[in-house]
Design an enzyme around this catalytic site. Structure first.
Site, PDB file in Angstrom:
ATOM      1  N   CYS A 135      84.765 -43.126 -56.339  1.00  0.00           N
ATOM      2  CA  CYS A 135      86.119 -42.761 -55.929  1.00  0.00           C
ATOM      3  C   CYS A 135      87.022 -42.697 -57.145  1.00  0.00           C
ATOM      4  O   CYS A 135      86.838 -43.440 -58.096  1.00  0.00           O
ATOM      5  CB  CYS A 135      86.696 -43.824 -54.995  1.00  0.00           C
ATOM      6  SG  CYS A 135      85.618 -44.213 -53.652  1.00  0.00           S
ATOM      7  N   GLY A 270      70.407 -40.180 -44.764  1.00  0.00           N
ATOM      8  CA  GLY A 270      71.755 -39.643 -44.605  1.00  0.00           C
ATOM      9  C   GLY A 270      71.779 -38.375 -43.775  1.00  0.00           C
ATOM     10  O   GLY A 270      71.684 -38.410 -42.537  1.00  0.00           O
ATOM     11  N   THR A 271      71.865 -37.253 -44.474  1.00  0.00           N
ATOM     12  CA  THR A 271      72.006 -35.958 -43.826  1.00  0.00           C
ATOM     13  C   THR A 271      70.925 -35.675 -42.782  1.00  0.00           C
ATOM     14  O   THR A 271      71.181 -34.982 -41.797  1.00  0.00           O
ATOM     15  CB  THR A 271      72.019 -34.866 -44.924  1.00  0.00           C
ATOM     16  OG1 THR A 271      73.112 -35.154 -45.810  1.00  0.00           O
ATOM     17  CG2 THR A 271      72.186 -33.471 -44.362  1.00  0.00           C
TER      18      THR A 271
END
Ligand SMILES: Cc1cc2nc3c(=O)[nH]c(=O)nc-3n(C[C@H](O)[C@H](O)[C@H](O)COP(=O)(O)OP(=O)(O)OC[C@H]3O[C@@H](n4cnc5c(N)ncnc54)[C@H](O)[C@@H]3O)c2cc1C
Ligand SMILES: Cc1cc2nc3c(=O)[nH]c(=O)nc-3n(C[C@H](O)[C@H](O)[C@H](O)COP(=O)(O)O)c2cc1C
Ligand code: FES
Lengths: 309, 277
Positions: A135, A270-271
């Site tokens: 981030c 994940g995906t």
């Protein structure tokens, strides 16, 4: 010899015990409950929540996702309900399930991470924290925390001091040398490292000449990034002494085994949850079946066992 | 598990294609057998279809439930009505009887019907491929003894979808086409506008699906005649379950400002008044 008894699937990530190495990845499994209609969450090794912050975050304007060859881009913008709402609304429902709930945290400055760690440390039912360092740091002109070894060290050390929970640090692949960052996180007291987060990417719609995402750029995930993630796990495993959690494009039991052979002690899916929503449950069964067929009594025997000659 | 909220029924099943029929150039109706999904489904809900086992296309495609297939009054399956617009829908149109598809559903929050009182006239408005979810809605309203007024619009007669199905249910849809080849020439919202003008003071609720400009127009008509409207929206999707936060649209907050809500979870049907266009 041991073929008839069940192989052992449990793993230990330097203080975090998991019943098996299959974990749902942050941002792809919601807060866990979204997938509860599809299977018993208690069967999974762990679930990582969507990235949470001390405040509620609206996230980016739509369109937020776009499909790419064997992958997808997302610019969700860390949309989340906030840690307080998570603790009061989600956690009481989650603790019914016997799995490791790992809370992914993020912030805009070090203090945000510290507050998050302190608050979650008091809550019951959390197995570990995963610190998302991909981030931008607003105090440092928006440079991503996880791209600078000393910033990474200070951040992880500050969080380490505030919590007794096991700490996973989630590394970004958008760096020149991931080993430097991995070592900084290790030196600062991380229990384990998760790698990798999404790769920066973008797409343009030629018919409209507009970017496919409202945010213009986003993070690439899915099978397309798997070789990149595998390489980073392999490379990092040789240089750090804490366990690694492999993430990136995993969509089959063969992929799980590849990451373990390259040095990961556990993996995150994940995906693949999006295009195969019951995959996490199936992988637990298929991994056990693989071990049994290959006469491997303990899944930990796969870790780093790639043959190199 | 005795946990009410979590007992929402969502199935992930491999279903084989029962029938695939072209209904107009580029438009198809696909029939899938599934007592589970069809029994759990409500009008306005949708399914996600993983069209190819491989990674191209990678993500599943959202399709509304067009109608319920029954045998002896049991729900045994459902159809989807779709338009070929890209790779996924083209591959879908190449599927033939016996081939299988991974299907997730039923998903989303459909049209709210429980508050509709007798004396209220449901008005159904469909434009183009947006007609897809409205046949199931009309069926359901009929079963609840309401008689909706139906408006259907398309570019041309050839692309006017499901007119026969509405007629065989006993409806006489009011029709418009942009080229005038069938019904009134113009937009379906023009037809709706004059109907509302002619029947001022009508107690009604509008249920619409279609392209965004049509829905925006329907919402503003509803507002000027002080009617409630329920509009079905689209957005790109990944999980369909509310987990990825990829499918959001901008919705007005109760007091002020806006929030992002998920088309796959809070939607696809939203209150017309709440949508920020
Ligand atoms: C809740 C819902 C219900 C829908 N119901 C129907 C229906 O009943 N009949 C029908 O024909 N179509 C319907 N759609 C639209 C349909 O999902 C898209 O046309 C389809 O995904 C296009 O895929 P493609 O690969 O052919 O096109 P491509 O253009 O190759 O798709 C590229 C990407 O954009 C996404 N996408 C493209 N257009 C849309 C769109 N309009 N809405 C959402 N995602 C889109 C695709 O999922 C994919 O990720 C619905 C969409 C939603 C969200
Ligand atoms: C829609 C979406 C949202 C994500 N949100 C987060 C997040 O909030 N925090 C985080 O650390 N990683 C997040 N990620 C990254 C994933 O956890 C994972 O590291 C990455 O997608 C690579 O794995 P995959 O290829 O299996 O998806 C997100 C990924 C996707 C696709
Ligand atoms: S498609 Fe994932 S939240 Fe709606």
């Amino acid at each position: 010899m041991v073929a008839s008894s069940s192989p052992s699937l449990s793993v230990e990530l330097n203080g975090l015990k998991l019943k098996n190495p299959i974990i749902a990845a942050s941002g792809t499994f919601g807060y866990g409950l979204e997938y509860a209609p599809l299977g018993d969450l208690g069967k999974l090794g762990g679930i990582v929540t969507k990235g949470l912050s001390m405040w509620e975050e609206k996230g980016n304007p739509p369109p937020r996702i776009c499909e790419t060859p064997a992958g997808m881009l997302n610019s969700i913008g860390l949309d989340n309900i906030g840690i307080e709402n998570f603790i009061t609304e989600k956690l009481p429902q989650l603790i019914r399930y016997d799995t490791a709930f790992i809370v992914n945290i993020w912030g805009r400055e070090t203090d945000d991470y510290i507050k998050a760690a302190e608050r979650l440390d008091e809550a019951k039912g959390i197995a570990a924290l995963e610190v998302n360092i991909s981030c931008p740091n607003i105090k440092k002109g928006g440079i991503t925390f996880g791209t600078d070894p000393s910033v990474t060290f200070k951040l992880v050390q500050a969080v380490r001091k505030r919590t007794a929970l096991p700490l996973l640090v989630k590394l970004t692949p958008n760096v020149t040398d991931i080993i430097l960052i991995a070592r900084s996180a290790e030196d600062a007291g991380a229990n384990a490292l998760s790698l990798i987060n999404t790769l920066l990417g973008m797409e343009i719609d030629v018919s409209t000449r507009r970017p496919s995402l409202a945010n213009i750029t986003g993070g690439l995930s899915g099978p397309a990034i798997r070789p990149v993630a595998l390489q980073m796990v392999y490379q990092t495993a040789k240089k750090v002494n804490i366990p690694l959690v492999g993430v990136g494009g995993i969509s089959s039991v063969a992929d799980v085994i590849k990451f373990m052979l390259a040095g990961a002690s556990a993996v995150q899916i994940g995906t693949a949850n999006f295009f195969d929503p019951t995959i996490c449950w199936r992988l637990v069964d298929e991994l056990e079946e693989y071990l049994r067929n290959d006469n491997i009594s303990d899944v930990n025997q796969l870790v780093g066992a790639m043959r190199e000659e | 598990m005795g946990f009410q909220l979590l007992e929402k029924k969502i199935y992930h099943l491999s279903l084989s294609v029962q029938k695939q029929k072209s209904v107009a150039p580029g438009y198809w109706v696909l029939s899938l057998q599934s007592p589970q999904i069809s029994s759990a489904a409500a009008p306005g809900q949708f399914v996600l279809l993983k069209i190819d086992k491989n990674f191209d296309p990678l993500l599943p495609r959202a399709m509304s439930i067009h109608s319920i297939i029954r045998a002896d009054n049991y729900r045994i399956g459902f159809t989807i009505l779709y338009k070929v617009v890209g790779k996924g829908t083209r591959l879908l149109s190449e599927k033939r009887s016996g081939e299988s598809l991974a299907v997730l559903g039923p998903l989303g929050t459909g049209f709210k019907l429980s508050h509709i009182a007798s004396g209220y006239e449901p008005i159904i408005v469909g434009g183009g491929i947006g007609i897809a979810p409205l046949l199931f809605l009309a069926q359901e309203l009929m079963e609840r003894s309401y008689t909706p007024t139906v408006f259907l619009g398309a570019n041309s007669q050839e692309e006017l979808l499901a007119l026969d199905e509405f007629e065989s249910l006993g409806f006489t849809p009011k029709v418009s086409t942009e080229d005038g080849s069938k019904g009134v020439k113009g937009m379906v919202t023009d037809l709706l506008g004059s109907y509302l003008e002619d029947s001022k003071g009508l107690q009604a609720e509008i249920f619409a699906c279609g392209p965004a400009p049509m829905l925006e127009k329907a919402a503003s008509l509803a507002k000027s005649y002080k009617l409630n409207s329920q509009l079905s929206l689209e957005q790109r999707m990944a999980c369909g379950l509310g987990a990825c936060l990829g499918c959001v649209v901008k919705i007005k907050n109760k007091n002020s400002g806006h929030s992002y809500q998920r088309v796959c979870t809070e939607g696809p049907v939203f209150n017309g008044e709440d949508i920020i266009w």
